[in-house]
Design a protein around this motif. Sequence first.
Motif, PDB file in Angstrom:
ATOM      1  N   ILE B 324      53.079  33.420  37.052  1.00 14.30           N
ATOM      2  CA  ILE B 324      54.181  34.151  37.532  1.00 14.30           C
ATOM      3  C   ILE B 324      53.849  34.397  39.233  1.00 14.30           C
ATOM      4  O   ILE B 324      54.124  35.440  39.598  1.00 14.30           O
ATOM      5  CB  ILE B 324      54.536  35.604  37.111  1.00 14.30           C
ATOM      6  N   LEU B 326      54.380  33.756  43.231  1.00 12.53           N
ATOM      7  CA  LEU B 326      55.404  33.896  44.141  1.00 12.53           C
ATOM      8  C   LEU B 326      55.482  32.407  44.984  1.00 12.53           C
ATOM      9  O   LEU B 326      56.325  32.114  45.733  1.00 12.53           O
ATOM     10  CB  LEU B 326      55.428  34.988  44.948  1.00 12.53           C
ATOM     11  N   PRO B 329      58.671  27.873  43.415  1.00  5.85           N
ATOM     12  CA  PRO B 329      60.137  28.366  43.579  1.00  5.85           C
ATOM     13  C   PRO B 329      60.933  28.680  42.309  1.00  5.85           C
ATOM     14  O   PRO B 329      61.699  29.636  42.656  1.00  5.85           O
ATOM     15  CB  PRO B 329      60.804  26.937  44.120  1.00  5.85           C
ATOM     16  N   ILE B 330      60.584  28.475  41.422  1.00  2.49           N
ATOM     17  CA  ILE B 330      61.167  28.743  40.001  1.00  2.49           C
ATOM     18  C   ILE B 330      61.129  30.404  39.938  1.00  2.49           C
ATOM     19  O   ILE B 330      61.819  31.220  39.343  1.00  2.49           O
ATOM     20  CB  ILE B 330      60.735  27.848  38.938  1.00  2.49           C
ATOM     21  N   VAL B 332      60.417  32.378  42.454  1.00  5.25           N
ATOM     22  CA  VAL B 332      61.063  33.066  43.266  1.00  5.25           C
ATOM     23  C   VAL B 332      62.739  33.226  43.274  1.00  5.25           C
ATOM     24  O   VAL B 332      63.455  34.172  43.120  1.00  5.25           O
ATOM     25  CB  VAL B 332      60.875  32.421  44.940  1.00  5.25           C
ATOM     26  N   ALA B 333      63.086  32.086  42.332  1.00  5.14           N
ATOM     27  CA  ALA B 333      64.414  32.047  41.881  1.00  5.14           C
ATOM     28  C   ALA B 333      64.720  33.197  41.017  1.00  5.14           C
ATOM     29  O   ALA B 333      65.794  33.927  40.939  1.00  5.14           O
ATOM     30  CB  ALA B 333      64.900  30.739  41.228  1.00  5.14           C
ATOM     31  N   VAL B 335      63.001  35.959  40.620  1.00  7.16           N
ATOM     32  CA  VAL B 335      62.784  37.287  41.253  1.00  7.16           C
ATOM     33  C   VAL B 335      64.351  37.481  42.027  1.00  7.16           C
ATOM     34  O   VAL B 335      64.703  38.753  41.769  1.00  7.16           O
ATOM     35  CB  VAL B 335      61.644  37.421  42.215  1.00  7.16           C
ATOM     36  N   LEU B 336      64.844  36.511  42.813  1.00  5.37           N
ATOM     37  CA  LEU B 336      66.145  36.702  43.324  1.00  5.37           C
ATOM     38  C   LEU B 336      67.105  37.055  42.496  1.00  5.37           C
ATOM     39  O   LEU B 336      68.058  38.050  42.583  1.00  5.37           O
ATOM     40  CB  LEU B 336      66.596  35.689  44.350  1.00  5.37           C
ATOM     41  N   LEU B 337      67.323  36.301  41.383  1.00  3.19           N
ATOM     42  CA  LEU B 337      68.126  36.604  40.376  1.00  3.19           C
ATOM     43  C   LEU B 337      68.119  38.211  39.575  1.00  3.19           C
ATOM     44  O   LEU B 337      69.046  38.766  39.408  1.00  3.19           O
ATOM     45  CB  LEU B 337      68.374  35.656  39.158  1.00  3.19           C
ATOM     46  N   ALA B 339      66.692  40.604  41.018  1.00  2.00           N
ATOM     47  CA  ALA B 339      66.933  41.616  42.029  1.00  2.00           C
ATOM     48  C   ALA B 339      68.332  42.035  42.267  1.00  2.00           C
ATOM     49  O   ALA B 339      68.554  42.958  42.981  1.00  2.00           O
ATOM     50  CB  ALA B 339      66.221  41.257  43.612  1.00  2.00           C
ATOM     51  N   VAL B 340      69.201  41.086  42.085  1.00  3.38           N
ATOM     52  CA  VAL B 340      70.566  41.213  42.262  1.00  3.38           C
ATOM     53  C   VAL B 340      71.088  41.708  41.073  1.00  3.38           C
ATOM     54  O   VAL B 340      72.410  42.445  41.176  1.00  3.38           O
ATOM     55  CB  VAL B 340      71.189  39.902  42.525  1.00  3.38           C
ATOM     56  N   PHE B 430      61.904  45.856  40.931  1.00  2.00           N
ATOM     57  CA  PHE B 430      61.789  46.304  42.414  1.00  2.00           C
ATOM     58  C   PHE B 430      62.964  46.651  42.850  1.00  2.00           C
ATOM     59  O   PHE B 430      63.039  47.924  43.245  1.00  2.00           O
ATOM     60  CB  PHE B 430      61.420  45.075  43.313  1.00  2.00           C
ATOM     61  N   THR B 431      64.072  46.190  42.578  1.00  2.00           N
ATOM     62  CA  THR B 431      65.549  46.647  43.251  1.00  2.00           C
ATOM     63  C   THR B 431      65.935  47.928  42.563  1.00  2.00           C
ATOM     64  O   THR B 431      66.447  48.758  42.909  1.00  2.00           O
ATOM     65  CB  THR B 431      66.562  45.642  43.427  1.00  2.00           C
TER      66      THR B 431
END
Lengths: 511, 511
Positions: B324, B326, B329-330, B332-333, B335-337, B339-340, B430-431
């Motif tokens: 896992i 950072l 890129p997979i 990071v992808a 985490v971004l998904l 986080a939203v 996190f978020t």
Amino acid sequence: MALLAKAGGGIYTKTADIAADLVGKVEIGIPEDDPRNPAVVADNVGDNVGDVAGMGADIFDSYVASTVAAMLLGTSLFASDSLLQARYTLFPLVLCTLGIVASLIGIQFVRVGKSGKPGRALNSGTIITCAIFGVLAAATVLLGSYNLGVLWATLAGLITGVVIGFTSDYYTSSDFHPVMETARVSGSGAAINIITGYSYGLVSIVPSIIGIVMATLFSYYLAELSGISGIYGVGISAVGMLAVSGMIVSSDAYGPIVDNARGIAEMAGMSQEVIDTTDVLDAAGNTAKAITKGFAVSAAALTVLALFAAYAEVVGARGVELTISLRQPIVVAGVLLGAVTPPLFSALTMLSVTHNAFDMIEEVRRQFRERPGILAGTEKPDYAACVGLAAQGALTSLVVPALLAIVLPVLVGFILGPEALGGFLGGSIFTGVIFALLMSNAGGLWDNAKKFIESGGFGGPRSDAHKASVVGDTVGDPFKDTAGPSLNTLITVMSLVSSLFAPIIAACHLL
Amino acid sequence: MALLAKAGGGIYTKTADIAADLVGKVEIGIPEDDPRNPAVVADNVGDNVGDVAGMGADIFDSYVASTVAAMLLGTSLFASDSLLQARYTLFPLVLCTLGIVASLIGIQFVRVGKSGKPGRALNSGTIITCAIFGVLAAATVLLGSYNLGVLWATLAGLITGVVIGFTSDYYTSSDFHPVMETARVSGSGAAINIITGYSYGLVSIVPSIIGIVMATLFSYYLAELSGISGIYGVGISAVGMLAVSGMIVSSDAYGPIVDNARGIAEMAGMSQEVIDTTDVLDAAGNTAKAITKGFAVSAAALTVLALFAAYAEVVGARGVELTISLRQPIVVAGVLLGAVTPPLFSALTMLSVTHNAFDMIEEVRRQFRERPGILAGTEKPDYAACVGLAAQGALTSLVVPALLAIVLPVLVGFILGPEALGGFLGGSIFTGVIFALLMSNAGGLWDNAKKFIESGGFGGPRSDAHKASVVGDTVGDPFKDTAGPSLNTLITVMSLVSSLFAPIIAACHLL
């Protein structure tokens, strides 16, 4: 530089805006841009400082940062063949040149017919610019026999930029459901207006994030499949997104310019017809601003992802192999600390706005009190005092946020080490992008919901719905013009500071 | 279960609350808890559904999840010695028992003198409970000759819980600067009240996150230094934080109970003295609620960090080593998904609240219109219709968010693979923690700023400042009672779903 221009300009413009509105519209009951209000000139100056100069500096900053990051990543390719290496190192500059050419052609297509919508003309100008850029990039890659991966990366960035731009359009234009719904519920009071607008702002993050994720994955894997470094692909996709920034910056400058045109028309006492025309221009300007902000935020995200990779490269070059694994508690600690920086930064800038607005309100009240001729229209107010107050306040209150952006990554790096700093950068990117999109979009949405009601919808001007929507608009102002857009500058600055200190941090840290 | 109780209860209670306030206070001009308002009973029922049952279920849920997670992590210790293994697997249960004993003793100390502040009594009860628990835990570890690392982990969790609780107190109690400042600026309108409260809400995240980071690092490294698994230490610190939840849940239930006591006093037409007393109790209840919410959020964060480790263990057991990182890129992808997801989830629940509130407002208006005897006081309103409407609306609008919590991690796992799912969980933590803290604290702050003005500060009741603070309070209601607290349930549910599907996902995924 961009941090100063953007955050400082943002604090400046909203200080003046809120103070002018509160004393003028609310306390005294004179129109928004009445020349008797001493804060009005500061407000108009602020629109240019914050929105034109600040956003221009911001996009230019991302533009330069993404180009430099991609060039840095290019230097690590093809170590065996210096000619190939030079070609890929310089390719980002080639893309920039193509983007400028495409923008110059595309701007010629921004023509509005007498009954045409100015927003649509701007959008079609952007689309045409992007199409020309895509064709030029494809021709260059094919004729120059570059690796096809860089073309895919460029197109992934470009298309994502357009998709994100139109997402912002959907969430902030009065042609679509979110703004209409927010305007409709405003009749039930300011609180419902705030909750609804804020909620749509939260929802509006989702498509943009999906776009950023798609751009990252496509550019990475298509580059790898074409036999070139995936991280270089991500860097190129950020350049591809920002290459058309000539067009974007001019669309963006359009917004505040027509905003001021409306203000000057009102101050000069021009006919209602002129003011109505500028109102239409103004609403289109708001959406154009939201689109370009979406563009700027996403490009910053991709740039910072590339800078993030560059950071790991720099540390790796010192012989320290970074994994930045979320299974290490020190990395999770870094991510959590990084994630909290953007909310803190935006809170500090917003509190500065309200604090400075209070000082300015006092100044305006003092002028009205001591010189009654101003309100009667026989005496000229002291505009310069307000301009000076706003400028000084903005610069003073920038000290803490600017220090934050520089000191925090250095502290985290030296105390918790390079892996935690990697996590810190990651965390600040994740929440930075989310809060920047939320605040830009929610702000634009509230502004246009108010404009829609002012133009006669759901009760029209001076209705309860209008009063409620003014509250939303005032909340949205520091959101979209102060806190939101300065966040991408924050994350870029923190990444640059980290890369700068990376070699020292890798060699010496506490944990 | 907790997701249903918490998010559903949250939607239910705020639907009724907003509808009751808007029609009653704003449209008709009758007091907040006037029995002529058909939505009043639904409002009071909602306080119990959302705040007592929901929060109780939520803390209980975290309590069980953290205990189970720590026990799971315990089973992977000392594979060679089954007696030692059993001792450490059962140690979380021992801590829970000690916590219940400490809570039972601590509750006896919640005594208020005639002039004493009820909030202080609750706080000292919490402190005494924690102190007793700390002593009991130390005695057990020393006498039972457990590894000292588990004591450090327990204490790290306990102390962090207390620190976070008092941070929430600082940001939400009218004894301190943030609430006072928000109340003070309310004189300049609702927008300034919103911006200031929201900004302090953002700032309030920082100390709690630092607390969570400290608890994670201390429990991990002190456990490792004492020669026991660091991740087990993190799990134990979550249990340590939640072991005193008996005390916490009773403090928390205190809030809505006195809130209702006030409502009933007003409905029954009791003397002003009784109402004033319940008002004091109510303000203390708000702060108690904010403290316990801070406790619940942080404990959920630690629990989910432990569950996150458990997820990696489960996948690791299938022979797939997860990093896992950072740098992939997979990830990071993912985490971004991830986080939203929390912002999207909270937006959906808040939009449900306003949507259902509109339906209920229609129902209340219909009753007033069709049966004029209600307002005259000669006819009993149809309370049941409103209760039913709120309950049905809450359950229907839960379908999408609940599906989100279950379907999204499964989708991400099967399409992007187990590493991306790890990132997804990380991002949602996190978020999730950030938005939960922001919304709980900002909501409590606005509520108490309003209460402070109502008690006579900065203009007092019926001033412009009061009107502005009511807007802030109404915005804060779905923040603190709907969206905020359901987020920790969301992240717990997503972690559990991921761990459940981890073996299948590890074996078969698209990318």
